[in-house]
Design a protein around this motif. Structure first.
Motif, PDB file in Angstrom:
ATOM      1  N   VAL A   1     -71.680 -10.284 -73.445  1.00 25.54           N
ATOM      2  CA  VAL A   1     -71.326 -11.434 -72.608  1.00 25.54           C
ATOM      3  C   VAL A   1     -71.762 -11.107 -71.186  1.00 25.54           C
ATOM      4  CG1 VAL A   1     -69.470 -12.913 -71.771  1.00 25.54           C
ATOM      5  CG2 VAL A   1     -69.383 -12.002 -74.102  1.00 25.54           C
ATOM      6  N   LEU A   2     -72.793 -11.765 -70.710  1.00 24.65           N
ATOM      7  CA  LEU A   2     -73.378 -11.434 -69.415  1.00 24.65           C
ATOM      8  C   LEU A   2     -72.392 -11.706 -68.281  1.00 24.65           C
ATOM      9  CD1 LEU A   2     -76.973 -12.826 -69.983  1.00 24.65           C
ATOM     10  CD2 LEU A   2     -76.264 -10.436 -69.836  1.00 24.65           C
ATOM     11  N   PRO A   3     -72.473 -10.938 -67.202  1.00 25.61           N
ATOM     12  CA  PRO A   3     -71.535 -11.093 -66.086  1.00 25.61           C
ATOM     13  C   PRO A   3     -71.553 -12.508 -65.505  1.00 25.61           C
ATOM     14  CG  PRO A   3     -72.781  -9.063 -65.852  1.00 25.61           C
ATOM     15  CD  PRO A   3     -73.403  -9.811 -66.987  1.00 25.61           C
ATOM     16  N   PHE A   4     -70.359 -13.040 -65.310  1.00 26.27           N
ATOM     17  CA  PHE A   4     -70.168 -14.358 -64.698  1.00 26.27           C
ATOM     18  C   PHE A   4     -70.951 -15.460 -65.422  1.00 26.27           C
ATOM     19  CE2 PHE A   4     -69.980 -11.524 -60.742  1.00 26.27           C
ATOM     20  CZ  PHE A   4     -68.616 -11.308 -60.883  1.00 26.27           C
ATOM     21  N   SER A   5     -71.192 -15.266 -66.732  1.00 29.24           N
ATOM     22  CA  SER A   5     -71.978 -16.243 -67.490  1.00 29.24           C
ATOM     23  C   SER A   5     -71.272 -17.589 -67.598  1.00 29.24           C
ATOM     24  CB  SER A   5     -72.283 -15.710 -68.889  1.00 29.24           C
ATOM     25  OG  SER A   5     -71.091 -15.340 -69.575  1.00 29.24           O
ATOM     26  N   GLU A   6     -69.993 -17.628 -67.250  1.00 30.83           N
ATOM     27  CA  GLU A   6     -69.266 -18.891 -67.240  1.00 30.83           C
ATOM     28  C   GLU A   6     -69.843 -19.851 -66.200  1.00 30.83           C
ATOM     29  OE1 GLU A   6     -64.647 -20.353 -66.385  1.00 30.83           O
ATOM     30  OE2 GLU A   6     -65.050 -18.331 -67.107  1.00 30.83           O
ATOM     31  N   VAL A   7     -70.421 -19.301 -65.128  1.00 29.36           N
ATOM     32  CA  VAL A   7     -70.939 -20.156 -64.051  1.00 29.36           C
ATOM     33  C   VAL A   7     -72.409 -19.903 -63.748  1.00 29.36           C
ATOM     34  CG1 VAL A   7     -68.689 -20.475 -62.965  1.00 29.36           C
ATOM     35  CG2 VAL A   7     -70.100 -18.504 -62.312  1.00 29.36           C
ATOM     36  N   LEU A   8     -72.930 -18.706 -64.067  1.00 33.13           N
ATOM     37  CA  LEU A   8     -74.322 -18.388 -63.752  1.00 33.13           C
ATOM     38  C   LEU A   8     -75.234 -18.707 -64.931  1.00 33.13           C
ATOM     39  CD1 LEU A   8     -74.041 -14.979 -61.843  1.00 33.13           C
ATOM     40  CD2 LEU A   8     -73.864 -17.324 -60.970  1.00 33.13           C
ATOM     41  N   ASP A   9     -76.357 -19.327 -64.635  1.00 36.38           N
ATOM     42  CA  ASP A   9     -77.350 -19.673 -65.651  1.00 36.38           C
ATOM     43  C   ASP A   9     -78.356 -18.522 -65.737  1.00 36.38           C
ATOM     44  OD1 ASP A   9     -79.182 -20.734 -67.366  1.00 36.38           O
ATOM     45  OD2 ASP A   9     -79.498 -22.597 -66.250  1.00 36.38           O
ATOM     46  N   TRP A  10     -78.152 -17.626 -66.707  1.00 37.30           N
ATOM     47  CA  TRP A  10     -78.973 -16.435 -66.804  1.00 37.30           C
ATOM     48  C   TRP A  10     -80.393 -16.732 -67.274  1.00 37.30           C
ATOM     49  CZ3 TRP A  10     -78.341 -11.819 -64.753  1.00 37.30           C
ATOM     50  CH2 TRP A  10     -77.067 -11.465 -64.299  1.00 37.30           C
ATOM     51  N   LYS A  11     -80.639 -17.901 -67.823  1.00 37.16           N
ATOM     52  CA  LYS A  11     -82.012 -18.242 -68.210  1.00 37.16           C
ATOM     53  C   LYS A  11     -82.918 -18.322 -66.978  1.00 37.16           C
ATOM     54  CE  LYS A  11     -80.989 -22.064 -70.353  1.00 37.16           C
ATOM     55  NZ  LYS A  11     -79.507 -22.018 -70.251  1.00 37.16           N
ATOM     56  N   ARG A  12     -82.326 -18.524 -65.827  1.00 36.80           N
ATOM     57  CA  ARG A  12     -83.096 -18.601 -64.584  1.00 36.80           C
ATOM     58  C   ARG A  12     -83.538 -17.226 -64.086  1.00 36.80           C
ATOM     59  NH1 ARG A  12     -81.861 -22.778 -60.487  1.00 36.80           N
ATOM     60  NH2 ARG A  12     -81.189 -24.677 -61.525  1.00 36.80           N
ATOM     61  N   ALA A  13     -82.819 -16.162 -64.482  1.00 35.96           N
ATOM     62  CA  ALA A  13     -83.039 -14.860 -63.849  1.00 35.96           C
ATOM     63  C   ALA A  13     -83.308 -13.733 -64.826  1.00 35.96           C
ATOM     64  CB  ALA A  13     -81.831 -14.496 -62.978  1.00 35.96           C
ATOM     65  N   ALA A  14     -83.159 -13.947 -66.120  1.00 33.76           N
ATOM     66  CA  ALA A  14     -83.279 -12.844 -67.071  1.00 33.76           C
ATOM     67  C   ALA A  14     -83.913 -13.319 -68.375  1.00 33.76           C
ATOM     68  CB  ALA A  14     -81.906 -12.226 -67.348  1.00 33.76           C
ATOM     69  N   VAL A  15     -84.409 -12.353 -69.121  1.00 30.59           N
ATOM     70  CA  VAL A  15     -84.951 -12.593 -70.464  1.00 30.59           C
ATOM     71  C   VAL A  15     -84.018 -11.902 -71.457  1.00 30.59           C
ATOM     72  CG1 VAL A  15     -86.907 -12.292 -72.022  1.00 30.59           C
ATOM     73  CG2 VAL A  15     -87.302 -12.637 -69.564  1.00 30.59           C
ATOM     74  N   VAL A  16     -83.521 -12.638 -72.432  1.00 33.80           N
ATOM     75  CA  VAL A  16     -82.627 -12.083 -73.442  1.00 33.80           C
ATOM     76  C   VAL A  16     -83.363 -12.032 -74.777  1.00 33.80           C
ATOM     77  CG1 VAL A  16     -80.423 -12.321 -74.648  1.00 33.80           C
ATOM     78  CG2 VAL A  16     -80.601 -12.970 -72.234  1.00 33.80           C
ATOM     79  N   ILE A  17     -83.429 -10.837 -75.360  1.00 33.80           N
ATOM     80  CA  ILE A  17     -84.138 -10.623 -76.622  1.00 33.80           C
ATOM     81  C   ILE A  17     -83.190  -9.971 -77.619  1.00 33.80           C
ATOM     82  CG2 ILE A  17     -86.041  -9.376 -77.737  1.00 33.80           C
ATOM     83  CD1 ILE A  17     -87.613  -9.604 -75.191  1.00 33.80           C
ATOM     84  N   ARG A  18     -83.225 -10.429 -78.835  1.00 40.19           N
ATOM     85  CA  ARG A  18     -82.408  -9.825 -79.880  1.00 40.19           C
ATOM     86  C   ARG A  18     -82.919  -8.423 -80.194  1.00 40.19           C
ATOM     87  NH1 ARG A  18     -78.832 -12.692 -82.529  1.00 40.19           N
ATOM     88  NH2 ARG A  18     -78.951 -11.276 -84.317  1.00 40.19           N
ATOM     89  N   GLU A  19     -81.990  -7.558 -80.587  1.00 35.41           N
ATOM     90  CA  GLU A  19     -82.358  -6.163 -80.843  1.00 35.41           C
ATOM     91  C   GLU A  19     -83.413  -6.046 -81.936  1.00 35.41           C
ATOM     92  OE1 GLU A  19     -78.777  -3.922 -81.472  1.00 35.41           O
ATOM     93  OE2 GLU A  19     -77.812  -4.835 -79.732  1.00 35.41           O
ATOM     94  N   GLU A  20     -83.339  -6.890 -82.944  1.00 34.51           N
ATOM     95  CA  GLU A  20     -84.302  -6.814 -84.035  1.00 34.51           C
ATOM     96  C   GLU A  20     -85.701  -7.248 -83.598  1.00 34.51           C
ATOM     97  OE1 GLU A  20     -83.019  -9.334 -87.149  1.00 34.51           O
ATOM     98  OE2 GLU A  20     -83.171 -11.198 -85.992  1.00 34.51           O
ATOM     99  N   ASN A  21     -85.793  -7.910 -82.430  1.00 33.90           N
ATOM    100  CA  ASN A  21     -87.091  -8.358 -81.922  1.00 33.90           C
ATOM    101  C   ASN A  21     -87.610  -7.468 -80.801  1.00 33.90           C
ATOM    102  OD1 ASN A  21     -87.046 -10.591 -83.669  1.00 33.90           O
ATOM    103  ND2 ASN A  21     -85.893 -11.825 -82.192  1.00 33.90           N
ATOM    104  N   LEU A  22     -87.025  -6.286 -80.645  1.00 33.93           N
ATOM    105  CA  LEU A  22     -87.457  -5.383 -79.580  1.00 33.93           C
ATOM    106  C   LEU A  22     -88.937  -5.049 -79.685  1.00 33.93           C
ATOM    107  CD1 LEU A  22     -86.825  -3.555 -77.172  1.00 33.93           C
ATOM    108  CD2 LEU A  22     -86.032  -1.807 -78.782  1.00 33.93           C
ATOM    109  N   LYS A  23     -89.449  -4.968 -80.882  1.00 25.76           N
ATOM    110  CA  LYS A  23     -90.860  -4.611 -81.094  1.00 25.76           C
ATOM    111  C   LYS A  23     -91.797  -5.677 -80.534  1.00 25.76           C
ATOM    112  CE  LYS A  23     -91.014  -6.710 -85.723  1.00 25.76           C
ATOM    113  NZ  LYS A  23     -89.676  -7.342 -85.573  1.00 25.76           N
ATOM    114  N   ASP A  24     -91.291  -6.893 -80.324  1.00 27.61           N
ATOM    115  CA  ASP A  24     -92.125  -7.995 -79.829  1.00 27.61           C
ATOM    116  C   ASP A  24     -91.957  -8.223 -78.335  1.00 27.61           C
ATOM    117  OD1 ASP A  24     -92.910  -8.510 -82.503  1.00 27.61           O
ATOM    118  OD2 ASP A  24     -91.078  -9.697 -82.808  1.00 27.61           O
ATOM    119  N   VAL A  25     -91.314  -7.306 -77.635  1.00 25.65           N
ATOM    120  CA  VAL A  25     -90.948  -7.551 -76.247  1.00 25.65           C
ATOM    121  C   VAL A  25     -92.166  -7.792 -75.357  1.00 25.65           C
ATOM    122  CG1 VAL A  25     -90.831  -5.063 -75.729  1.00 25.65           C
ATOM    123  CG2 VAL A  25     -89.608  -6.681 -74.288  1.00 25.65           C
ATOM    124  N   VAL A  26     -93.238  -7.053 -75.548  1.00 24.65           N
ATOM    125  CA  VAL A  26     -94.415  -7.206 -74.690  1.00 24.65           C
ATOM    126  C   VAL A  26     -95.055  -8.575 -74.886  1.00 24.65           C
ATOM    127  CG1 VAL A  26     -96.770  -6.380 -74.280  1.00 24.65           C
ATOM    128  CG2 VAL A  26     -94.888  -4.754 -74.470  1.00 24.65           C
TER     129      VAL A  26
END
Length: 583
Positions: free
Chosen positions: A331-356
């Motif tokens: 649960v990202l910090p202050f996600s109740e009010v902050l829109d993390w799509k604007r500032a971060a990329v969230v990737i599932r652990e199983e998709n780590l190999k596709d990060v690049v």
């Protein structure tokens, strides 16, 4: 290779080298006096009147944490309106030193960081020194790092607090939950119905709308200087991983990816020397300065480690490096009010190999925007213990008083100093003063005008009647001809015959609410007018009135048209009989 986290692997995380970082963060150095820290203006660690209590002769029953707590079930909002109808009040318990039956200290020693939390509360506009009228209570037990806490004894200490009440309306700050060997994602203390401002919540332990997810602050870097850099500059690395002590499965996947992408830099702690320097990272024999190296990368990896919450997220934001968060369920910090799509990329652990491949799909324009947003989050909500504490209190305040809550744009939009603000933003709460002023526009219909005035005078909430005489060729009737009413009456003769004269800010209007009404609206009763006013008080930013109309789009003419016939739908309210704010 897909990364699968198994329970057995999670148990081994406590033995990883990276745990050293978290163990010493917020660890108390008892040899350092408060006088050595010039930033502390007043200290809860040396609060006058501190007392010692022996637990041996006290009978208290700990209250287990209520995992089903919600805002509506575990918060008594009736305690939140004593001092202000728009702001919560927070009481901080005085520091008390508790001694157990063996003569050992049972209560945690206050760290410098927790002292800053208490100071931030006491210096904030939310603070109150009166517990009888407080909305929230902040215990003075330092549980920022659970490793420094005797968890069983602390549950008993909470129950000794005078206003504990099973933890209802209590707020507890904890950045590093869990302890060896498995590091759970929430504070393992009997906290009853208390809210937890926690730094490592998972979706399984986070009580949505009740707890507050906060970042993990990094005190090792609070005085670090970073060379200012533009958000538009080019950066050498595409992706950097600088966390230490990561699990071997993550490392295997990352090294496999880095083998085909030279701009992916993977570092770990430097092995040379006896003492580990937190501000150094190494890749083989090549040494880099941390966190400066993060400024040379577009994206920075934030991977699951022993604790779900990690300082790597705050460090990335600080350097304007876009976080790539790979931690399922975090649960990202202050996600109740902050829109993390604007500032971060969230990737599932199983998709780590596709990060690049994922990161290469981001355009430079998008990267520049996210970089600015990351810095905005850091500067406003993450940069200090005080900022984290104040943001937590603001979020709780928005829950208690939603009608004055900060909007999405206020939390997430970067202010533009050159922007022109719309002056027509109206308050969302009713005025403290009661009553409205009726502004009657008239030309030459004294008979119906007098009927309107007589009916208006019977409305309970009427404060004054202001008549706008719009006929320059004929003076208004003499005062002896006007009806006798128990409310003040003022006649204003205009210089020009304009319908907009009804909206002029006359000095005679002293109420915030205005009833604009025509001189021929004689069909409304005093009860209907009073009802309309009370509805306006519920929606003071709206136009609340009686005659309605609709505008429709004509498919043949390709134009909008005004429709005065009775319809099932309405889209506008006429000002012939409508309440509005005077602004």
């Amino acid at each position: 290779m897909a990364v699968r986290l198994r329970v057995s692997l999670m148990l081994l995380f406590g033995l990883a080298g990276g745990i050293v970082t978290f163990y010493f963060i917020y660890h108390v150095n008892s040899a350092k006096s408060q006088e050595e820290d010039g930033r502390v203006r007043h200290s809860f660690k040396r609060s006058p009147g501190r007392e010692t209590v022996n637990l041996q002769n006290l009978d208290s029953k700990p209250t287990p944490q209520n995992s089903k707590c919600t805002y509506h079930s575990c918060v008594d909002v009736f305690h939140c309106g004593y001092n202000d109808r728009t702001r919560i009040s927070v009481y901080v318990y005085p520091v008390v030193e508790y001694i157990d039956e063996n003569g050992s200290q049972a209560s945690p020693v206050l760290s410098r960081e927790f002292n800053e939390v208490l100071e931030a509360i006491s210096d904030s506009p939310y603070y109150t020194n009166n517990p009888e009228t407080a909305c929230l209570f902040a215990p003075s037990f330092d549980v920022l790092n659970q490793n420094n806490v005797r968890t069983k004894a602390l549950g008993k200490l909470y129950s000794l607090l005078q206003w504990w009440n099973d933890g209802a309306n209590h707020l507890i700050f904890n950045m590093l939950p869990g302890e060896l060997p498995n590091y759970k994602t929430t504070l393992e203390v009997d906290t009853g119905k208390a809210m937890i401002a926690g730094g490592g919540f998972s979706t399984w332990t986070y009580r949505r709308g009740f707890d507050v997810s906060i970042p993990v602050y990094n005190p090792f870097l609070e005085n670090a200087y970073l060379q200012p850099k533009s958000n538009l500059e080019s950066r050498k690395w595409l992706l950097v991983s600088a966390q230490v002590g990561l699990h071997s499965e993550y490392k295997e996947v990352m090294f496999e990816v880095a083998a085909s992408e030279k701009r992916f830099l993977i570092m770990d702690k430097c092995t040379e020397g006896k003492n580990w320097d937190f501000k150094k990272r190494c890749q083989g024999t090549v040494e880099y300065t941390y966190p400066d190296i993060l400024q040379d990368s577009k994206f920075c990896m934030v991977l699951r480690s022993a604790h779900l919450g990690h300082t790597a997220l705050s460090d990335a934001l600080r350097t304007g490096c876009i976080p790539v968060i790979v931690a399922d369920g975090y649960v990202l910090p202050f996600s109740e009010v902050l829109d993390w799509k604007r500032a971060a990329v969230v990737i599932r652990e199983e998709n780590l190999k596709d990060v690049v491949e994922v990161l290469k799909s981001y355009s430079m324009e998008r990267i520049y925007q996210m970089r600015r947003q990351a810095r905005f989050f850091w500067e406003n909500y993450f940069h200090s213990i005080k900022a984290i504490t104040e943001t937590t209190l603001q979020i709780i305040n928005d829950r208690v008083f939603p009608y004055v809550a900060k909007k999405y744009e206020e939390w997430n939009e970067i202010p533009n100093p050159k922007a022109v603000w719309n002056p027509m933003f109206l308050p969302l709460i009713p005025p403290s003063s009661q009553g409205f002023t009726a502004v009657v526009l008239t030309f030459n219909r004294p008979e119906s005008l007098f009927q309107v005035i007589s009916k208006l005078s019977l409305v309970q909430s009427l404060s004054k009647i202001v008549v706008i005489w719009n006929n320059q060729a004929k003076p208004p009737p003499p005062m002896t001809a006007w009806p006798l009413i128990p409310k003040p009456l003022k006649i204003i003769q205009t210089q020009k015959n304009k319908l907009s004269n009804r909206f002029f800010p006359y000095h005679e209007i002293q109420t915030e609410c205005i009833l604009a009404i025509d001189d021929d609206i004689t069909m409304l009763t005093s009860d209907e007018l009073e009802f309309g006013y009370q509805v306006w008080r519920e929606f003071p930013d709206r136009l609340v009135g009686f005659p309605s109309r609709v505008h429709l789009y004509g498919n043949e003419s390709n134009k909008f048209k005004y429709e005065s016939e009775w319809k099932n739908n309405i889209s506008m309210v006429l000002t012939g009989a409508a309440f509005h704010h005077k602004v």
